[in-house]
Write a protein that holds these residues in place. Structure first.
Motif, PDB file in Angstrom:
ATOM      1  N   GLU A  83       0.933  -1.258   0.121  1.00 12.42           N
ATOM      2  CA  GLU A  83      -0.142   0.043   0.046  1.00 12.42           C
ATOM      3  C   GLU A  83       0.952   1.304   0.016  1.00 12.42           C
ATOM      4  O   GLU A  83       0.249   2.425   0.538  1.00 12.42           O
ATOM      5  CB  GLU A  83      -1.009  -0.122   1.118  1.00 12.42           C
ATOM      6  N   GLU A  84       2.299   1.336  -0.344  1.00 10.08           N
ATOM      7  CA  GLU A  84       3.105   2.422  -0.367  1.00 10.08           C
ATOM      8  C   GLU A  84       3.828   2.447  -1.679  1.00 10.08           C
ATOM      9  O   GLU A  84       3.453   1.815  -2.509  1.00 10.08           O
ATOM     10  CB  GLU A  84       3.644   2.202   0.969  1.00 10.08           C
ATOM     11  N   ASP A  85       4.571   3.184  -1.634  1.00  7.43           N
ATOM     12  CA  ASP A  85       5.528   3.415  -2.741  1.00  7.43           C
ATOM     13  C   ASP A  85       6.114   1.990  -3.275  1.00  7.43           C
ATOM     14  O   ASP A  85       6.735   1.379  -2.412  1.00  7.43           O
ATOM     15  CB  ASP A  85       6.587   4.481  -2.418  1.00  7.43           C
TER      16      ASP A  85
END
Length: 320
Positions: A83-85
């Motif tokens: 859910e991040e970079d």
């Protein structure tokens, strides 16, 4: 989650099913001749696997010119946050190094081997932080710990360097070989009617001198091998930090001069002391919390017991 000495039967019957049921991915890597291995598991909602590497810790020919016979292993799993970079992730390694207390030289070879394997993954994923877990069978005053955690250049003390010498050298020095040549005493010579060396005493003396010369030459060779390993560790490896390295600041009852800020024990059986660690990249991660260790009165006279199923206590850290 990183586990060591995971028995294959327990993995197949229990752990693997539990991880899957609870939404975890998991990998196990087993030793060849032992019935156990190491495992790494992760929350599938937070991470996805992008790479992995299994390392047999006896493949040290390129490290120091010799192959070990310990059957130790390591597992490296590369995880990306879901859910991040997409460039954010972790290189997680888990190992169990050689157990023999006197085998500091062998463990240092294994550390170099593991370090190279981790570096290989970090070169592929340069933005990922590193977390290295395991039973290193290394106490905080050992050279192996210093070479992992101290700023370069690391200056080892005489005791640490002596402990790094291959055990074969110590065996040679400490052995009591009944066949070793012993020169005749002067009383023995006098009994023979002369204080001059006999042919027999000359032969024995020369043999003893040859043995002493060989021991000295072997010591020089071993010292060079140790220096090479120490230099390799410093040149190739990054400086890591131990999650529990300042635990004594949190709980002063654990403070000892010998073991710096590490806990007094992570193993509590017949032998009691610290062997287990969670190391991490301090330039990419920060520790927010660690799990408190159980007090000694809960562990005495030793574990496992009815509350603790292992002879090692759990280490847990929360990163930010």
């Amino acid at each position: 989650m990183c586990l060591q000495e995971v028995y294959t039967k327990n993995w197949d019957d229990t752990y693997d099913h539990w991880f899957k049921r609870e939404g975890y991915g998991a990998q196990m890597f087993q030793s060849v001749y032992k019935s156990h291995g190491v495992s790494v598991s992760w929350n599938k909602e937070r991470f996805e696997v992008v790479d992995q590497l299994c390392v047999r810790m006896d493949g040290t020919e390129q490290v120091c010119g010799e192959k070990l016979e310990t059957d130790n292993v390591a597992l490296i799993v590369v995880l990306r946050f879901t859910e991040e970079d997409k460039d954010a992730g972790l290189v997680v390694s888990n190992t169990h190094l050689y157990w023999k207390p006197s085998a500091c030289f062998e463990r240092l070879q294994q550390q170099v081997l593991l370090q190279r394997a981790v570096r290989k993954m970090q070169d592929k994923y340069p933005k990922y932080a590193c977390i290295s877990c395991g039973d290193y069978n290394t106490t905080p005053d050992d050279a192996g710990y210093a070479l992992l955690t101290m700023p370069r250049p690391v200056t080892l003390n005489e005791w640490q360097l002596d402990n790094l010498l291959p055990q074969t050298q110590a065996d040679e020095e400490d052995s009591d070989d009944s066949d070793s040549a012993k020169p005749l005493s002067y009383s023995e010579m006098a009994a023979a009617g002369t204080c001059a060396e006999t042919d027999e005493s000359i032969s024995k003396r020369r043999k003893l001198e040859d043995e002493e010369r060989e021991i000295e030459q072997q010591l020089q060779r071993d010292t060079q091998r140790v220096e090479q390993l120490v230099n390799t560790m410093q040149e190739e490896g990054q400086v890591l930090k131990s999650c529990y390295g300042t635990y004594a600041d949190v709980d002063p009852s654990y403070r000892t001069e010998q073991w710096k800020g590490e806990p007094v024990y992570t193993n509590y059986s017949l032998w009691k002391g610290t062997l287990d660690y969670i190391f991490y990249s301090p330039n990419k991660l920060a520790v927010h919390e660690v799990l408190s260790l159980p007090k000694e009165d809960k562990l005495m006279p030793g574990i496992p017991n009815d509350k603790f199923s292992s002879d090692h206590v759990s280490l847990v850290a929360r990163f930010g």
